[in-house]
Design a protein around this motif. Structure first.
Motif, mmCIF file in Angstrom:
data_model
loop_
_atom_site.group_PDB
_atom_site.id
_atom_site.type_symbol
_atom_site.label_atom_id
_atom_site.label_comp_id
_atom_site.label_asym_id
_atom_site.label_seq_id
_atom_site.Cartn_x
_atom_site.Cartn_y
_atom_site.Cartn_z
ATOM 1 N N HIS A 1 12.234 -10.142 2.208
ATOM 2 C CA HIS A 1 12.597 -9.338 3.379
ATOM 3 C C HIS A 1 12.902 -10.200 4.605
ATOM 4 O O HIS A 1 13.302 -9.675 5.643
ATOM 5 C CB HIS A 1 11.467 -8.351 3.707
ATOM 6 C CG HIS A 1 11.178 -7.422 2.579
ATOM 7 N ND1 HIS A 1 11.982 -6.343 2.284
ATOM 8 C CD2 HIS A 1 10.194 -7.434 1.642
ATOM 9 C CE1 HIS A 1 11.495 -5.719 1.225
ATOM 10 N NE2 HIS A 1 10.416 -6.359 0.821
ATOM 11 N N THR B 1 10.577 -1.033 5.495
ATOM 12 C CA THR B 1 10.410 -0.129 6.632
ATOM 13 C C THR B 1 9.121 -0.452 7.372
ATOM 14 O O THR B 1 9.087 -0.497 8.609
ATOM 15 C CB THR B 1 10.399 1.340 6.155
ATOM 16 O OG1 THR B 1 11.608 1.587 5.431
ATOM 17 C CG2 THR B 1 10.273 2.298 7.318
ATOM 18 N N TRP B 2 8.045 -0.690 6.644
ATOM 19 C CA TRP B 2 6.761 -1.023 7.242
ATOM 20 C C TRP B 2 6.858 -2.344 8.011
ATOM 21 O O TRP B 2 6.401 -2.449 9.145
ATOM 22 C CB TRP B 2 5.705 -1.103 6.146
ATOM 23 C CG TRP B 2 4.318 -1.397 6.617
ATOM 24 C CD1 TRP B 2 3.525 -0.615 7.410
ATOM 25 C CD2 TRP B 2 3.556 -2.564 6.313
ATOM 26 N NE1 TRP B 2 2.308 -1.223 7.609
ATOM 27 C CE2 TRP B 2 2.299 -2.426 6.939
ATOM 28 C CE3 TRP B 2 3.805 -3.696 5.558
ATOM 29 C CZ2 TRP B 2 1.306 -3.389 6.843
ATOM 30 C CZ3 TRP B 2 2.808 -4.655 5.456
ATOM 31 C CH2 TRP B 2 1.582 -4.495 6.100
ATOM 32 N N SER C 1 6.002 4.489 2.750
ATOM 33 C CA SER C 1 7.384 4.123 3.043
ATOM 34 C C SER C 1 7.684 2.833 2.284
ATOM 35 O O SER C 1 6.796 2.237 1.678
ATOM 36 C CB SER C 1 7.565 3.912 4.546
ATOM 37 O OG SER C 1 6.755 2.841 4.996
ATOM 38 N N ALA C 2 8.917 2.415 2.361
ATOM 39 C CA ALA C 2 9.297 1.155 1.717
ATOM 40 C C ALA C 2 8.648 -0.003 2.462
ATOM 41 O O ALA C 2 8.400 0.080 3.670
ATOM 42 C CB ALA C 2 10.814 1.005 1.722
ATOM 43 N N LEU C 3 8.392 -1.087 1.768
ATOM 44 C CA LEU C 3 7.799 -2.264 2.383
ATOM 45 C C LEU C 3 8.670 -2.764 3.541
ATOM 46 O O LEU C 3 8.158 -3.129 4.601
ATOM 47 C CB LEU C 3 7.597 -3.368 1.341
ATOM 48 C CG LEU C 3 6.974 -4.676 1.829
ATOM 49 C CD1 LEU C 3 5.605 -4.435 2.471
ATOM 50 C CD2 LEU C 3 6.874 -5.661 0.679
ATOM 51 N N GLY D 1 1.919 2.508 1.427
ATOM 52 C CA GLY D 1 2.919 2.786 0.403
ATOM 53 C C GLY D 1 3.664 4.086 0.623
ATOM 54 O O GLY D 1 4.413 4.535 -0.237
ATOM 55 N N GLU E 1 5.577 -10.987 -1.852
ATOM 56 C CA GLU E 1 6.371 -9.772 -1.689
ATOM 57 C C GLU E 1 7.109 -9.753 -0.351
ATOM 58 O O GLU E 1 8.062 -8.988 -0.181
ATOM 59 C CB GLU E 1 5.465 -8.538 -1.760
ATOM 60 C CG GLU E 1 4.823 -8.330 -3.117
ATOM 61 C CD GLU E 1 3.855 -7.162 -3.093
ATOM 62 O OE1 GLU E 1 4.158 -6.145 -3.749
ATOM 63 O OE2 GLU E 1 2.817 -7.276 -2.407
#
Length: 188
Positions: free
Chosen positions: A11, A55-56, A51-53, A49, A7
């Motif tokens: 990003h 963002t984290w 926030s968006a992955l 969870g 996942e």
């Protein structure tokens, strides 16, 4: 909510762009993104969870960037190269210390320049020419929007030293942009 390695990979490019914008070193940016992934995988359950992955992950990267900049700030010292920049700055002023006859050039259409990818390439090249300590202070103040007090505390410098470094960085950037963007020539 648990985060899995597969996942994270989508990003990578966004995080890398974020890190490159704040650092002067592509290898260091890659390393920090990798450290971000390692930190995320070491504590996969810390992602709630809410926030968006992305963002984290960006939040983790921000902390990694600050740590790297603290280390860099401690390692950097003023060098003779930074003093050499003053000779270029002296050409901007007349014998009384005021702006020379032409003064700073005006941007004809600043909004269109800021949307131009070539402008940002020239900006990056100009910022990479700055002495490292000046560039770091400039990035912390102008890019990361840190207060002078925070910068001074982080880099263990005085406010007047910070102001001098900011001044040198801004003037260096101005000279380079005038020569290589507004003068419509390529970077040396």
């Amino acid at each position: 909510m648990t985060v899995r390695a597969e996942e994270l990979e989508p990003h990578r490019q966004g995080l890398l762009r974020y890190a490159l914008f704040r650092l002067r070193d592509e290898d260091a940016a890659h390393d920090l993104v990798q450290e971000t992934f390692v930190a995320a995988l070491e504590k996969p359950d810390s992602f709630a969870g809410n926030s968006a992955l992305a963002t984290w992950l960006t939040g983790i990267l921000k902390h990694k960037l600050l740590d790297a900049q603290r280390r860099q700030g401690r390692e950097l010292t003023l060098t003779p190269d930074e003093e050499e920049d003053l000779s270029d700055l002296a050409t901007l002023f007349d014998h009384t210390g005021h702006w020379g006859s032409d003064g700073p050039r005006r941007w004809q259409k600043p909004e269109s320049n800021l949307e131009d990818q070539q402008f940002w390439q020239v900006f990056r090249e100009c910022s990479q020419r700055m002495p490292p300590r000046s560039a770091l202070v400039f990035t912390l103040r102008e890019v990361q929007d840190m207060e002078i007090g925070e910068i001074c505390q982080q880099l263990e410098i005085t406010a007047s030293h910070c102001s001098v470094l900011l001044y040198r960085a801004r003037m260096s950037l101005r000279l380079c942009l005038e020569k290589n963007w507004f003068g419509e020539t390529s970077c040396d």
